[in-house]
Design an enzyme around this catalytic site. Structure first.
Site, PDB file in Angstrom:
ATOM      1  N   ASP A  41       0.761  17.548  26.153  1.00 18.69           N
ATOM      2  CA  ASP A  41       0.086  18.746  26.096  1.00 18.69           C
ATOM      3  C   ASP A  41       0.032  18.945  27.412  1.00 18.69           C
ATOM      4  O   ASP A  41       0.384  18.318  28.421  1.00 18.69           O
ATOM      5  CB  ASP A  41      -1.051  18.619  25.146  1.00 18.69           C
ATOM      6  CG  ASP A  41      -2.349  17.851  25.367  1.00 18.69           C
ATOM      7  OD1 ASP A  41      -2.117  17.241  26.703  1.00 18.69           O
ATOM      8  OD2 ASP A  41      -3.382  17.934  24.818  1.00 18.69           O
TER       9      ASP A  41
ATOM     10  N   ARG B 236       5.787 -14.191  12.188  1.00 17.13           N
ATOM     11  CA  ARG B 236       4.462 -13.925  11.379  1.00 17.13           C
ATOM     12  C   ARG B 236       3.971 -12.521  11.426  1.00 17.13           C
ATOM     13  O   ARG B 236       3.282 -12.204  10.355  1.00 17.13           O
ATOM     14  CB  ARG B 236       3.288 -14.895  11.929  1.00 17.13           C
ATOM     15  CG  ARG B 236       2.685 -14.198  13.340  1.00 17.13           C
ATOM     16  CD  ARG B 236       1.906 -15.371  13.786  1.00 17.13           C
ATOM     17  NE  ARG B 236       0.963 -14.928  14.851  1.00 17.13           N
ATOM     18  CZ  ARG B 236       1.768 -15.011  16.171  1.00 17.13           C
ATOM     19  NH1 ARG B 236       2.817 -15.401  16.506  1.00 17.13           N
ATOM     20  NH2 ARG B 236       0.722 -14.581  17.204  1.00 17.13           N
ATOM     21  N   HIS B 237       4.600 -11.887  12.379  1.00 20.44           N
ATOM     22  CA  HIS B 237       4.039 -10.644  12.503  1.00 20.44           C
ATOM     23  C   HIS B 237       4.962  -9.518  11.355  1.00 20.44           C
ATOM     24  O   HIS B 237       4.307  -8.454  11.024  1.00 20.44           O
ATOM     25  CB  HIS B 237       4.461  -9.912  13.694  1.00 20.44           C
ATOM     26  CG  HIS B 237       3.831 -10.705  14.803  1.00 20.44           C
ATOM     27  ND1 HIS B 237       2.276 -10.721  14.835  1.00 20.44           N
ATOM     28  CD2 HIS B 237       4.242 -11.637  15.766  1.00 20.44           C
ATOM     29  CE1 HIS B 237       1.931 -11.643  15.889  1.00 20.44           C
ATOM     30  NE2 HIS B 237       3.021 -11.833  16.540  1.00 20.44           N
TER      31      HIS B 237
ATOM     32  N   HIS C  85       3.740  -7.691  19.030  1.00 25.95           N
ATOM     33  CA  HIS C  85       3.122  -7.904  17.667  1.00 25.95           C
ATOM     34  C   HIS C  85       3.255  -6.682  16.612  1.00 25.95           C
ATOM     35  O   HIS C  85       3.389  -7.048  15.308  1.00 25.95           O
ATOM     36  CB  HIS C  85       1.594  -8.146  17.787  1.00 25.95           C
ATOM     37  CG  HIS C  85       1.380  -9.394  18.661  1.00 25.95           C
ATOM     38  ND1 HIS C  85      -0.066  -9.772  18.654  1.00 25.95           N
ATOM     39  CD2 HIS C  85       2.066 -10.238  19.206  1.00 25.95           C
ATOM     40  CE1 HIS C  85       0.272 -10.814  19.262  1.00 25.95           C
ATOM     41  NE2 HIS C  85       1.246 -11.282  19.827  1.00 25.95           N
TER      42      HIS C  85
ATOM     43  N   CYS D   5      -1.527  12.983  26.395  1.00 24.65           N
ATOM     44  CA  CYS D   5      -2.431  14.138  26.394  1.00 24.65           C
ATOM     45  C   CYS D   5      -3.698  13.696  27.375  1.00 24.65           C
ATOM     46  O   CYS D   5      -3.487  12.827  28.307  1.00 24.65           O
ATOM     47  CB  CYS D   5      -3.026  14.463  24.931  1.00 24.65           C
ATOM     48  SG  CYS D   5      -3.909  13.389  23.874  1.00 24.65           S
ATOM     49  N   GLY D   6      -4.668  14.321  27.082  1.00 19.27           N
ATOM     50  CA  GLY D   6      -5.766  13.914  28.066  1.00 19.27           C
ATOM     51  C   GLY D   6      -6.364  12.479  27.923  1.00 19.27           C
ATOM     52  O   GLY D   6      -6.661  11.826  28.925  1.00 19.27           O
ATOM     53  N   THR D   7      -6.640  12.115  26.622  1.00 22.54           N
ATOM     54  CA  THR D   7      -7.013  10.951  26.456  1.00 22.54           C
ATOM     55  C   THR D   7      -5.971  10.140  25.593  1.00 22.54           C
ATOM     56  O   THR D   7      -6.219   8.872  25.439  1.00 22.54           O
ATOM     57  CB  THR D   7      -8.202  10.970  25.358  1.00 22.54           C
ATOM     58  OG1 THR D   7      -7.761  11.581  24.124  1.00 22.54           O
ATOM     59  CG2 THR D   7      -9.328  11.870  26.011  1.00 22.54           C
ATOM     60  N   GLY D   8      -5.141  10.568  25.025  1.00 27.82           N
ATOM     61  CA  GLY D   8      -3.979  10.011  24.417  1.00 27.82           C
ATOM     62  C   GLY D   8      -4.331   9.879  22.866  1.00 27.82           C
ATOM     63  O   GLY D   8      -3.679   9.327  21.859  1.00 27.82           O
ATOM     64  N   ILE D   9      -5.837  10.033  22.514  1.00 27.64           N
ATOM     65  CA  ILE D   9      -6.326   9.947  21.347  1.00 27.64           C
ATOM     66  C   ILE D   9      -5.643  10.781  20.308  1.00 27.64           C
ATOM     67  O   ILE D   9      -5.232  10.456  19.311  1.00 27.64           O
ATOM     68  CB  ILE D   9      -7.767  10.018  21.397  1.00 27.64           C
ATOM     69  CG1 ILE D   9      -8.412   9.024  21.970  1.00 27.64           C
ATOM     70  CG2 ILE D   9      -8.384   9.804  19.828  1.00 27.64           C
ATOM     71  CD1 ILE D   9      -9.803   8.848  22.469  1.00 27.64           C
TER      72      ILE D   9
HETATM   73  C1  RB5 Z   1      -7.151  19.061  25.462  1.00 29.93           C
HETATM   74  O1  RB5 Z   1      -8.313  19.488  26.031  1.00 29.93           O
HETATM   75  C2  RB5 Z   1      -7.401  17.487  24.767  1.00 29.93           C
HETATM   76  O2  RB5 Z   1      -8.186  17.352  23.779  1.00 29.93           O
HETATM   77  C3  RB5 Z   1      -6.381  16.702  24.678  1.00 29.93           C
HETATM   78  O3  RB5 Z   1      -5.250  16.584  25.776  1.00 29.93           O
HETATM   79  C4  RB5 Z   1      -6.227  15.269  24.113  1.00 29.93           C
HETATM   80  O4  RB5 Z   1      -7.388  14.573  24.962  1.00 29.93           O
HETATM   81  C5  RB5 Z   1      -6.879  15.103  22.725  1.00 29.93           C
HETATM   82  O5  RB5 Z   1      -6.995  13.856  22.203  1.00 29.93           O
END
Ligand code: RB5
Length: 146
Positions: free
Chosen positions: A8, A132-133, A98, A65-69
């Site tokens: 993104d 084992r994985h 793994h 993305c910003g956090t990858g989350i």
């Molecule tokens: C965008 O502002 C931000 O939310 C996105 O890049 C990401 O970090 C979401 O997890």
């Protein structure tokens, strides 16, 4: 190995760095955006890449993305995807050995381009250990209905 890569607006710089790594490694890849400088929604990039990997059109995916989350949450909704959110070298190796992770997610607000490049290098070049994985992954596949 064929790679699908996307980010993104929050992951544009690392995506650029990783394309240079993929060129250096001689790996085939396709860039699925984002193409703009404005704010976009990460699921619009994570889900198409995850579906392409799940369908076998690409061997692996990389999402930034910003956090990858957000990218990892969205990608892991797709059956057959094992997306690993990684910000350190140990996890980069371990998740290949793994978990046989098939998508790598990283966050540009968390790490810089140099570390992201080395994480991706290790992730792309480390083999799954099986053994084992395998029974553990089979439990995930069973849950998914395979
Ligand atoms: C965008 O502002 C931000 O939310 C996105 O890049 C990401 O970090 C979401 O997890």
């Amino acid at each position: 190995m064929k790679i699908a890569i996307a980010s993104d607006h929050g992951g544009v710089n690392i995506r650029k760095e990783l394309k240079s790594l993929l060129n250096e490694l001689g790996l085939e890849y396709e860039d699925f955006g984002c193409r703009c400088g404005e704010s976009v929604d990460y699921p619009d990039y994570a889900v198409p890449v995850a579906e392409k990997v799940a369908r076998g059109e690409f061997d692996r995916g990389i999402l930034v993305c910003g956090t990858g989350i957000g990218m990892s949450i969205a990608a892991n909704k797709v059956k057959g995807v094992r997306c690993a959110l990684v910000h350190d070298m140990f996890s980069a190796r371990a998740t290949r050995e793994h978990n046989d992770s098939n998508i790598l997610a990283m966050g540009e607000r968390i790490i810089g381009p140099g570390l992201a490049r080395e994480i991706a290098r290790v992730w792309l070049t480390t083999e799954y250990q099986g053994g084992r994985h395998e029974s553990r992954l089979n439990k995930i596949k069973k849950y998914e209905g395979n």
